[in-house]
Write an enzyme that holds these catalytic residues in place. Structure first.
Site, mmCIF file in Angstrom:
data_model
loop_
_atom_site.group_PDB
_atom_site.id
_atom_site.type_symbol
_atom_site.label_atom_id
_atom_site.label_comp_id
_atom_site.label_asym_id
_atom_site.label_seq_id
_atom_site.Cartn_x
_atom_site.Cartn_y
_atom_site.Cartn_z
ATOM 1 N N GLU A 148 -19.570 -6.368 -14.501
ATOM 2 C CA GLU A 148 -18.773 -7.004 -13.442
ATOM 3 C C GLU A 148 -18.668 -8.506 -13.732
ATOM 4 O O GLU A 148 -19.559 -9.095 -14.364
ATOM 5 C CB GLU A 148 -19.466 -6.721 -12.092
ATOM 6 N N ASP A 168 -20.149 -10.855 -5.180
ATOM 7 C CA ASP A 168 -20.006 -11.778 -4.055
ATOM 8 C C ASP A 168 -20.673 -11.121 -2.842
ATOM 9 O O ASP A 168 -21.872 -11.303 -2.613
ATOM 10 C CB ASP A 168 -18.503 -12.036 -3.878
ATOM 11 N N LYS A 220 -23.433 -14.522 -6.475
ATOM 12 C CA LYS A 220 -23.531 -15.498 -5.381
ATOM 13 C C LYS A 220 -24.592 -14.970 -4.424
ATOM 14 O O LYS A 220 -24.288 -14.188 -3.521
ATOM 15 C CB LYS A 220 -22.190 -15.620 -4.652
ATOM 16 N N VAL A 236 -14.861 -19.636 -7.611
ATOM 17 C CA VAL A 236 -14.792 -20.042 -9.021
ATOM 18 C C VAL A 236 -13.639 -19.336 -9.747
ATOM 19 O O VAL A 236 -13.206 -18.256 -9.338
ATOM 20 C CB VAL A 236 -16.123 -19.740 -9.768
ATOM 21 N N ASP A 268 -9.925 -15.096 -11.571
ATOM 22 C CA ASP A 268 -8.622 -15.696 -11.233
ATOM 23 C C ASP A 268 -8.580 -16.305 -9.846
ATOM 24 O O ASP A 268 -9.387 -15.974 -8.968
ATOM 25 C CB ASP A 268 -7.540 -14.620 -11.279
HETATM 26 P P1 IMP Z 1 -17.454 -8.417 -3.631
HETATM 27 O O1 IMP Z 1 -16.911 -7.048 -3.401
HETATM 28 O O2 IMP Z 1 -17.400 -9.261 -2.399
HETATM 29 O O3 IMP Z 1 -18.813 -8.436 -4.272
HETATM 30 O O4 IMP Z 1 -16.445 -9.153 -4.579
HETATM 31 C C1 IMP Z 1 -16.354 -8.830 -5.859
HETATM 32 C C2 IMP Z 1 -14.989 -9.110 -6.423
HETATM 33 O O5 IMP Z 1 -14.308 -10.180 -5.751
HETATM 34 C C3 IMP Z 1 -15.187 -9.579 -7.826
HETATM 35 O O6 IMP Z 1 -15.112 -8.490 -8.720
HETATM 36 C C4 IMP Z 1 -14.079 -10.567 -8.029
HETATM 37 O O7 IMP Z 1 -12.949 -9.904 -8.552
HETATM 38 C C5 IMP Z 1 -13.771 -11.109 -6.666
HETATM 39 N N1 IMP Z 1 -14.413 -12.444 -6.459
HETATM 40 C C6 IMP Z 1 -15.520 -12.722 -5.718
HETATM 41 N N2 IMP Z 1 -15.815 -14.027 -5.737
HETATM 42 C C7 IMP Z 1 -14.879 -14.602 -6.538
HETATM 43 C C8 IMP Z 1 -14.654 -15.961 -6.974
HETATM 44 O O8 IMP Z 1 -15.384 -16.931 -6.642
HETATM 45 N N3 IMP Z 1 -13.596 -16.157 -7.786
HETATM 46 C C9 IMP Z 1 -12.754 -15.138 -8.195
HETATM 47 N N4 IMP Z 1 -12.930 -13.870 -7.805
HETATM 48 C C10 IMP Z 1 -13.975 -13.597 -6.989
HETATM 49 MG MG MG Z 2 -13.860 -8.147 -10.277
#
Ligand code: IMP
Ligand code: MG
Length: 179
Positions: A102, A106, A134, A157, A163
């Protein structure tokens, strides 16, 4: 040096060299842990395309490389919680050692969704390797998370695969949003 992407300003966080250095260290750990296992690296597109490319070039144990595509962000700078499942694995993972690659964890929502989906297919093991984590925004504990290249503050980021509104994936380094 600051960088403008669409309406946001970014500043350098990790250089290309620092990223390569950490990837070599993470790959070394994986090489040690997966000797004789022929793991299947599963890159989660789009964000992990550069990370998996550089990581697997440091892997010396026999391994396979394949991809899935998920999307959860849709252009903003915070998690939407809604996951779009764009394409699935094309191989049988029963009794295989899977390493999910991955770009960033986040909230943990996306990776949790994917782990639950793959677990049903009875792999021997599922391990997660993420370029970025994070820790302050994680909402789901991810037991499978074993390798993290960098822990970062809860700031948006871009670069090195990540992106903002589909821009910035081509940047060699990682940049964080200013402010
Ligand atoms: P989660 O489901 O909240 O853990 O988010 C994961 C997905 O969100 C990652 O695979 C990224 O594609 C996107 N993402 C989370 N934080 C960022 C960031 O700071 N910059 C760009 N994409 C992010
Ligand atoms: Mg992703």
């Amino acid at each position: 040096m600051k960088l403008q992407i669409a309406d946001l300003e970014f500043e350098p966080l990790f250089s290309h060299e620092a990223i390569q250095q950490r990837i070599a260290e993470v790959a070394q750990d994986i090489n040690n842990d997966f000797e004789d296992r022929q793991p299947v690296f599963v890159g989660i597109l789009n964000g992990s395309f550069l990370f998996i490319a550089d990581l697997v070039r440091e892997i010396v144990v026999p391994c396979e490389v394949t991809f899935v595509k998920l999307a959860s962000y849709f252009g903003g700078t915070s998690s939407t919680r809604q996951i779009r499942d764009d394409f699935d694995l094309t191989i049988d993972i029963k009794d295989r050692d899977i390493i999910l690659i991955e770009d960033i964890i986040d909230t943990g929502n996306t990776i949790k969704f994917l782990i639950e989906k793959l677990q049903v297919r009875e792999p021997r093991s599922i391990t997660v390797c993420s370029l970025l984590l994070k820790p302050d925004s994680i909402e789901h504990s991810v037991e499978e998370l074993r390798y993290v290249a960098f822990q970062i503050p809860n700031k948006f980021v871009v670069g090195y695969g990540l992106d903002y509104r589909e821009l910035g994936r081509n940047l060699r380094g990682i940049y964080q949003k200013v402010g």
